[in-house]
Design a protein around this motif. Structure first.
Motif, PDB file in Angstrom:
ATOM      1  N   TYR A 203       0.838  -1.196   0.000  1.00 43.16           N
ATOM      2  CA  TYR A 203       0.000   0.000   0.000  1.00 43.16           C
ATOM      3  C   TYR A 203       0.876   1.250   0.000  1.00 43.16           C
ATOM      4  O   TYR A 203       0.664   2.174  -0.798  1.00 43.16           O
ATOM      5  N   ASP A 204       1.874   1.267   0.870  1.00 43.75           N
ATOM      6  CA  ASP A 204       2.734   2.449   0.960  1.00 43.75           C
ATOM      7  C   ASP A 204       3.472   2.700  -0.353  1.00 43.75           C
ATOM      8  O   ASP A 204       3.685   3.846  -0.731  1.00 43.75           O
ATOM      9  N   ARG A 205       3.831   1.632  -1.029  1.00 46.88           N
ATOM     10  CA  ARG A 205       4.585   1.793  -2.279  1.00 46.88           C
ATOM     11  C   ARG A 205       3.675   2.144  -3.448  1.00 46.88           C
ATOM     12  O   ARG A 205       4.145   2.540  -4.507  1.00 46.88           O
ATOM     13  N   GLY A 206       2.378   1.926  -3.282  1.00 47.44           N
ATOM     14  CA  GLY A 206       1.447   2.267  -4.364  1.00 47.44           C
ATOM     15  C   GLY A 206       1.522   1.332  -5.543  1.00 47.44           C
ATOM     16  O   GLY A 206       1.367   1.744  -6.696  1.00 47.44           O
ATOM     17  N   VAL A 207       1.745   0.050  -5.289  1.00 46.43           N
ATOM     18  CA  VAL A 207       1.843  -0.901  -6.404  1.00 46.43           C
ATOM     19  C   VAL A 207       0.480  -1.117  -7.050  1.00 46.43           C
ATOM     20  O   VAL A 207      -0.561  -0.868  -6.450  1.00 46.43           O
ATOM     21  N   LYS A 208       0.500  -1.596  -8.295  1.00 47.15           N
ATOM     22  CA  LYS A 208      -0.726  -1.833  -9.054  1.00 47.15           C
ATOM     23  C   LYS A 208      -1.047  -3.329  -9.158  1.00 47.15           C
ATOM     24  O   LYS A 208      -2.029  -3.712  -9.797  1.00 47.15           O
ATOM     25  N   ILE A 209      -0.204  -4.153  -8.588  1.00 50.41           N
ATOM     26  CA  ILE A 209      -0.395  -5.605  -8.590  1.00 50.41           C
ATOM     27  C   ILE A 209       0.105  -6.129  -7.242  1.00 50.41           C
ATOM     28  O   ILE A 209       1.140  -5.675  -6.750  1.00 50.41           O
ATOM     29  N   ILE A 210      -0.625  -7.055  -6.651  1.00 52.05           N
ATOM     30  CA  ILE A 210      -0.109  -7.744  -5.468  1.00 52.05           C
ATOM     31  C   ILE A 210      -0.090  -9.239  -5.753  1.00 52.05           C
ATOM     32  O   ILE A 210      -0.713  -9.704  -6.711  1.00 52.05           O
ATOM     33  N   ASN A 235      -5.543  -1.193  -7.092  1.00 52.34           N
ATOM     34  CA  ASN A 235      -5.360   0.203  -7.506  1.00 52.34           C
ATOM     35  C   ASN A 235      -5.432   1.135  -6.298  1.00 52.34           C
ATOM     36  O   ASN A 235      -5.480   0.678  -5.150  1.00 52.34           O
ATOM     37  N   HIS A 236      -5.428   2.436  -6.601  1.00 58.19           N
ATOM     38  CA  HIS A 236      -5.355   3.433  -5.526  1.00 58.19           C
ATOM     39  C   HIS A 236      -6.541   3.373  -4.571  1.00 58.19           C
ATOM     40  O   HIS A 236      -6.485   3.911  -3.476  1.00 58.19           O
ATOM     41  N   THR A 237      -7.643   2.754  -4.972  1.00 52.42           N
ATOM     42  CA  THR A 237      -8.804   2.717  -4.072  1.00 52.42           C
ATOM     43  C   THR A 237      -8.663   1.655  -2.980  1.00 52.42           C
ATOM     44  O   THR A 237      -9.450   1.644  -2.040  1.00 52.42           O
TER      45      THR A 237
END
Lengths: 278, 278, 278, 278
Positions: A203-210, A235-237
């Protein structure tokens, strides 16, 4: 007819497939499937053969050993169910998924027991008639806690220990009892987000895939041989908590896939990597 | 050292791998990689072997034929670049992608020519020093148009014809000239949305995923053996036109992957399916 | 603080967001999240607003109705758990997954009962303290069987019926009792492989990807509005049975995702499609 | 009719959507699409509105500023093509893909120039009538090389600089000239494998998935805000070189997707993360 599995690895040289299949042919055995791989960096040969037919095990192993170069590693096994013990903490999703597969005969393993440092999963486990051991870590040294774990595990003589969201780090001493026999599900796409709270890190890194990673456990945290990985988009949400929720379904499926391949004897471990035959 | 590829298929029987690797061993050849597969429904055996070393081709083929059951299909080939001709209509994305890969020596094929029923892609093609033939279908019968196509194709004697978004249906007569040698990219996840305007169909159906399919062409529209497929997510905000835009990147990558596998001699076609070795 | 959900759809016109948020502002309500979408083909407006705060429901609905064009469809709801009934046949994977989520309070629904035309899943269901009804279809007309189903379902007054691998086709008469309230998981990537035995169809066609589709049920088999889809790769080594096995994990996850979105009030159904807000 | 884009971010408070849409309504403008998001950790509001209609820009901005809280950040823009400069080294795949999209009017940007520290891509670039500048880094200090780069870039006054496989690290001083205007494609799934040779790192670690990450560049290497990521599966048969080959198609598609979203004004950057509206 029961099928047997032959797992061979040795330094590569010319003629290995010919020699191995020759021995099987002489023993009048039927090859069901064959997989070979040569790791070019180390010039090392791996072969997995599934075959059927009646044979004299001692003679077959002797003939193979004589046909193959010195230092060859031969394992003759079958697809019988493995005995396993699950370690968990509080989260249920991997434990539930494995208990259900076990109950419906889809796991290729017998879950002999679930051990947890909390009692949250006791009711669930008992629904499936599996022994549950609550071994709290509170007010105990790591050594004392692990000694209790070890003692309880040894009752069941498992071939594999599955860390199904067990949230404590095991000491090198503990791990060394079970070489290449402990499988962990890590809740990130390793080597990203090693260590604690990977979803908070993601979350802190703002990744788009986990993602999630199933791997054998060795003495370096989260650095053992990787068996399976998968990912989902975020995503950001997504809050860190929502990433964790979304990640649970990936974790349970990745762990189940890794266990299926390991229990099916599809996986070689070599120099901190896995070689996996389909 | 150059590598050679041996592709064998025949009815399955015991000892095939042993016999084939035996012949290679006697010829003093080094196996680089091996793949075997038995199709259980038809009890049919497939093997692909990549090997290196010097050999007498005629003798090797004779020894293999003698060692193997009657009716065996043996093909000895190599990884040399294939000669290909591309057919297109107006869309550029697949043609561009292939021309660029060709220009940078990443295609494992020589694009001998691009033929189109429009002249839209002429400038692009010529940038890459590839002959472009504009063969309009207008005011011609299908037969006349295909005769012109055939005439032009035959100049180049291609081993494969790639329909890189060629939007006209080829007649059975035309296709029969090129058995298992025409590869098409279809802009949907076959067998969903067979035929024209798959993105409009996908939009109307409200699907949440769209895809692309690369396949060999036979006489039933969109029903030839599938080589590769991939998908991407879409949602209610995508118009049919936006689905088509989003789909283009999948189409070009799926087509390139399929061609890589075919040109690398990794693909068997058997009973309207493909067997593909990694 | 509890959150409420406002679902509005009407013909599009200028100022709709302004008018709707204006009413909410006058009522002193806090918007937590907002989503709007205009379907351009039909020029139809959709808005989903999640908000918190105390309000007079009758007054709020009256103010919204007055502010918006005639024919507006307004639904004011909340995130409370839905009452649902599951229908199944013999396969356990979707039922297990939903029962476990229910047991751990992750389903946003109360599973009031499981009904099946076989008794295979009775033990599993009862482990989770959920009523199980075995209503065999044998030696009964479709009408008689459906009348029994309907009678049992009505005991529980469910808001949604989930076909969690229910392998019989429901008649239009039955379906018409539950408009947009029946959700099915279909074991293929619709519209590919409509109807029975999709994995056998997929195997015969030699596809390289298989999938699953969760959709609302209407009177045309497998043609209702699609809610969620996902896929996994397969290859020539998968038998139809192995494709089915591999497909089960996709089916259960796709169904769970679809239900989460429906139970969270994220899904509009309009003209046989879904509009889904994140 | 041309569409305009309004990008607003400010501390969250009640009524923001109402106030913003109110101003647009008073100016008689038609909203085409709206997206809102509140970052709950920082209680910060983001809104992207696409609208059409004729308006007095100064008056509109004044009305918005007066309606909204102090410290609001308002940007009124449109979808006109951006001017960009590409930096590259030797690899062609991202550059080719972008040049082709540009040539066919699919990039939403004008590629004003390609600059490289090698001359490998000169021929390709010139095929597309784009100026190519070869600025070698050899026998120059970093400062001297960057000064040359900067000088050449400034000729074109680009709105964005795209590092399309530019394999040198840019100094903080250089980067500070282009805040949130440099976009890089990193050949791994960040934050896994930060730094040089990510494919060699991935091979050594034995991962089962590799990926690519498009991100804005800031002063910490590979740690800027992530815009887009994607992945593909790999296995033990892939050498580091083959992973790199397989990764190229992901890299070019991820970069193109990221640029599309940035050039379409869909992306907010806030506290080292991106908020992206569909």
């Amino acid at each position: 007819m029961a099928s047997h599995i032959l797992l061979i690895n040795c330094p590569d040289q010319r003629g290995l497939v010919f020699k191995i299949t020759g021995v099987l042919y002489q023993h009048n055995l039927n090859i069901i499937s064959n997989g070979e791989f040569v790791e070019r960096n180390w010039n090392h040969f791996f072969m997995r053969t599934e075959f059927s037919g009646a044979f004299d095990k001692e003679k077959l192993l002797l003939d193979l050993t004589q046909a193959l170069p010195e230092g060859v590693d031969i394992r003759l096994t079958d697809k019988k169910k493995k005995d396993i013990v699950l370690l968990a903490t509080k989260e249920h999703h991997c434990i539930s998924d494995l208990l259900v597969r076990f109950a419906f005969n889809e796991l290729q393993a017998n879950i002999r027991a679930v051990i947890s440092n909390y009692d949250v999963l006791q009711d669930l486990t008992r629904k499936f008639n599996v022994p549950f051991h609550f071994i709290s870590h509170e007010e105990k040294s790591r050594e004392a806690h692990e000694a209790e774990l070890l003692h309880t595990i040894q009752i069941y003589q498992p071939e594999f220990i599955v860390l199904a969201k067990y949230m404590r780090i095991l000491s090198p001493g503990f791990v060394s009892n079970f070489s290449d026999c402990i499988i962990n599900i890590h809740h990130s796409f390793l080597p990203a987000f090693i260590g604690a709270n990977p979803y908070a890190q993601a979350y802190d890194r703002g990744v788009k895939i986990i993602g999630a990673t199933a791997h054998f456990v060795n003495n370096n945290l989260d650095e053992g041989p990787i068996i399976a990985q998968n990912v989902i988009p975020v995503n950001h949400t997504h809050s860190a908590r929502e990433m964790a929720q979304a990640g649970r379904d990936v974790e349970k499926i990745v762990l189940a896939n890794a266990l299926r391949m390991v229990f099916n004897e599809q996986v070689f471990v070599y120099r901190n990597k896995t070689i996996i035959f389909d």
